[in-house]
Design an enzyme around this catalytic site. Structure first.
Site, PDB file in Angstrom:
ATOM      1  N   ALA A 249       0.819  -1.215   0.000  1.00  0.00           N
ATOM      2  CA  ALA A 249       0.000   0.000   0.000  1.00  0.00           C
ATOM      3  C   ALA A 249       0.852   1.263   0.000  1.00  0.00           C
ATOM      4  O   ALA A 249       0.555   2.231  -0.711  1.00  0.00           O
ATOM      5  CB  ALA A 249      -0.932  -0.002   1.215  1.00  0.00           C
TER       6      ALA A 249
ATOM      7  N   ARG B  30       2.429  10.669  -9.444  1.00  0.00           N
ATOM      8  CA  ARG B  30       1.833  10.808 -10.778  1.00  0.00           C
ATOM      9  C   ARG B  30       0.752  11.891 -10.794  1.00  0.00           C
ATOM     10  O   ARG B  30       0.594  12.607 -11.794  1.00  0.00           O
ATOM     11  CB  ARG B  30       1.243   9.470 -11.234  1.00  0.00           C
ATOM     12  CG  ARG B  30       2.300   8.440 -11.619  1.00  0.00           C
ATOM     13  CD  ARG B  30       1.697   7.287 -12.416  1.00  0.00           C
ATOM     14  NE  ARG B  30       0.731   6.535 -11.632  1.00  0.00           N
ATOM     15  CZ  ARG B  30       1.038   5.506 -10.865  1.00  0.00           C
ATOM     16  NH1 ARG B  30       2.303   5.121 -10.743  1.00  0.00           N
ATOM     17  NH2 ARG B  30       0.104   4.851 -10.201  1.00  0.00           N
TER      18      ARG B  30
ATOM     19  N   CYS C  72       3.424 -12.575  -1.096  1.00  0.00           N
ATOM     20  CA  CYS C  72       2.675 -13.728  -1.602  1.00  0.00           C
ATOM     21  C   CYS C  72       3.571 -14.726  -2.340  1.00  0.00           C
ATOM     22  O   CYS C  72       3.241 -15.898  -2.459  1.00  0.00           O
ATOM     23  CB  CYS C  72       1.569 -13.261  -2.542  1.00  0.00           C
ATOM     24  SG  CYS C  72       0.375 -12.144  -1.780  1.00  0.00           S
TER      25      CYS C  72
ATOM     26  N   ASP D 227      -2.952  -3.251   4.996  1.00  0.00           N
ATOM     27  CA  ASP D 227      -3.304  -4.219   6.031  1.00  0.00           C
ATOM     28  C   ASP D 227      -3.536  -3.610   7.402  1.00  0.00           C
ATOM     29  O   ASP D 227      -4.011  -4.294   8.310  1.00  0.00           O
ATOM     30  CB  ASP D 227      -2.196  -5.272   6.144  1.00  0.00           C
ATOM     31  CG  ASP D 227      -2.074  -6.138   4.900  1.00  0.00           C
ATOM     32  OD1 ASP D 227      -2.934  -6.012   4.011  1.00  0.00           O
ATOM     33  OD2 ASP D 227      -1.117  -6.931   4.827  1.00  0.00           O
TER      34      ASP D 227
END
Length: 451
Positions: free
Chosen positions: A11, A21, A42, A283
């Protein structure tokens, strides 16, 4: 304007990149207490098993990559406190143990989550590990060739635990899973979890259910066995604690930032906290279940990236919204793919729906086409109006496709009747003439009509 991001895995780095951006003129600083940023947790079980040969592949970007965009990333820097009144952070440089204070105009908290580790005798023995971050992966990579474990015990039968069961099998390590709940995968409905249970047994994984960890025994500082609450002793050269994670909210709580009912940071759809100019993503924060409207917490990498993108846009002056989640998740254990989206039948009942469900058997291609593989598909709908509430699938091929279709149907608030008439792609190498999800929706629609 100076934007500071606390935390740099999923995140945090997504938020920093998006903020740049939106407005490249802002000063963006990111503090990360680990030695790496922007990595894929992961992928770590597949590094341990050797499927991913180069462990550096799971690291997406380095600080110097962010520097090319003008984003200053400081690794091994821990934020000790947030003063929201003065808009200042207290930071410790972990490399030289010096402290300093830095001001911000806007702040994003992306402190993530950490493994739950019980305070039990023997928990600090060598060979007792967790798997959540890069330092955990480094421990695995160092200990496996040193210990040469023959027997592993995994505490917890969730996604990480079952992924690691496959990993240890690939390394010829005999594996036992101990789960305190009466079945593995408690988020899934029993008949779907049983299919996974049976597959684990077929692959020589021992499973102990309805029993918890009580004590870890060792010799010369190394793990030798675990004792369960019901008195079983299981030999082990390696133990992985995989009973879940909890959000890192201490910084936020100390700063007076509100926590939600789940225990994670409370945010609105713009990812803003109750303190002006302070956002949270990933999270460490909760979100909304898009079916029930209730607060929920689901620490997954894709959700963290989506939330980080919204927080990054808004902190830089944009107006993005994160609408919540359906709880879509997927993982692999041995040859089996396991996935779900939306509500289980049990959670639908608990959320005051009147669920009706069907379990069907499908396949990933036409019955006459070579290499055909089967899967089980469960659909859950609301008895009142036939609206799809959730789906679960377990099988060898095509599971991801079925769940993604179901997740999209949830997005569109489709009924079983809508899904029964979906215009989905067909060709023998890719699907039966009627997609299994169309067939399942038809069966469930008929069941609804019969009532």
């Amino acid at each position: 304007m100076r934007i500071i991001v606390i935390g740099g895995v999923a995140a945090g780095t997504k938020a920093a990149a998006k903020a740049h951006r939106v407005d490249p003129n802002n000063e963006i600083i990111l503090y990360q207490d680990e030695s790496e940023v922007s990595y894929s947790a992961c992928g770590m079980p597949y590094v341990i098993s050797g499927v991913i040969a180069d462990e550096r592949k799971v690291i997406i970007r380095q600080p110097e990559d962010f520097a090319k965009d003008g984003i200053r990333v400081f690794i091994r820097h821990r934020v000790l406190g947030i003063d929201t009144g003065k808009q200042q952070l207290s930071v410790r440089n972990l490399q030289d143990n010096t402290n300093f204070t830095v001001s911000y105009d806007r702040l994003i908290i992306a402190t993530g989550a950490r493994p739950i580790v019980p305070n039990l005798e023997g928990i600090t023995l060598e060979g007792v590990l967790t798997l959540r971050n890069i330092s955990d992966l480094a421990q695995f990579k160092a200990l496996l060739p040193a210990l040469l474990p023959q027997k592993a015990v995994i505490i917890g039968a969730g996604y990480i635990g079952l992924e690691l069961a496959e990993t240890f099998h690939a390394l010829n390590i005999k594996t036992t899973i101990i789960e305190k709940a009466p079945r593995i995968l408690p988020k899934f409905d029993p008949e779907m979890a049983q299919r996974v249970h049976d597959h684990l047994l077929e692959n020589q994984v021992e499973i102990i259910l309805g029993d918890g960890l009580a004590k870890l025994n060792g010799s010369n500082g190394r793990i030798t066995s675990v004792e369960t609450e019901l008195g079983k002793t299981v030999p082990a050269d390696l133990v992985v604690i995989a009973i879940g994670v909890k959000p890192n909210t201490e910084l936020a709580k100390q700063a007076g930032i509100e926590l939600g009912v789940t225990g994670a940071v409370k945010v609105d759809s713009s990812m803003a906290t109750n303190v002006a100019g302070v956002y949270a993503a990933g999270d460490c924060c909760e979100t909304i279940n898009r079916i029930t409207g209730a607060a929920t917490w689901m620490p997954l990498g894709d959700i963290a990236n989506l939330q980080g993108r919204v927080a990054g846009e808004n902190v830089a002056g944009g107006d993005a919204r994160f609408p919540g989640i359906f709880g879509t998740a997927i993982f692999k254990t041995f040859k089996l793919t396991v996935a779900m989206t939306g509500l289980s039948e049990q959670s639908a009942l608990e959320s005051d729906f009147d669920p009706i469900s069907i379990v069907t058997e499908g396949s990933d291609r036409a019955r006459y086409y070579p290499g055909r593989q089967g899967f089980s598909l469960k659909l859950i709908a609301d008895r009142k109006d036939g609206r799809l509430l959730g789906a679960q699938a377990v099988g060898f091929e095509g599971v991801d496709k079925m769940i993604d279709i179901a997740a999209t149907a949830l997005l569109g608030k489709l009924t079983c009747s809508d899904l029964e008439n979906a215009d989905l792609a067909y060709s023998p190498p890719f699907s039966p003439v009627l997609s299994p999800i169309i067939v399942a929706a038809g069966v469930l629609n008929g069941k609804l009509a019969a009532r």
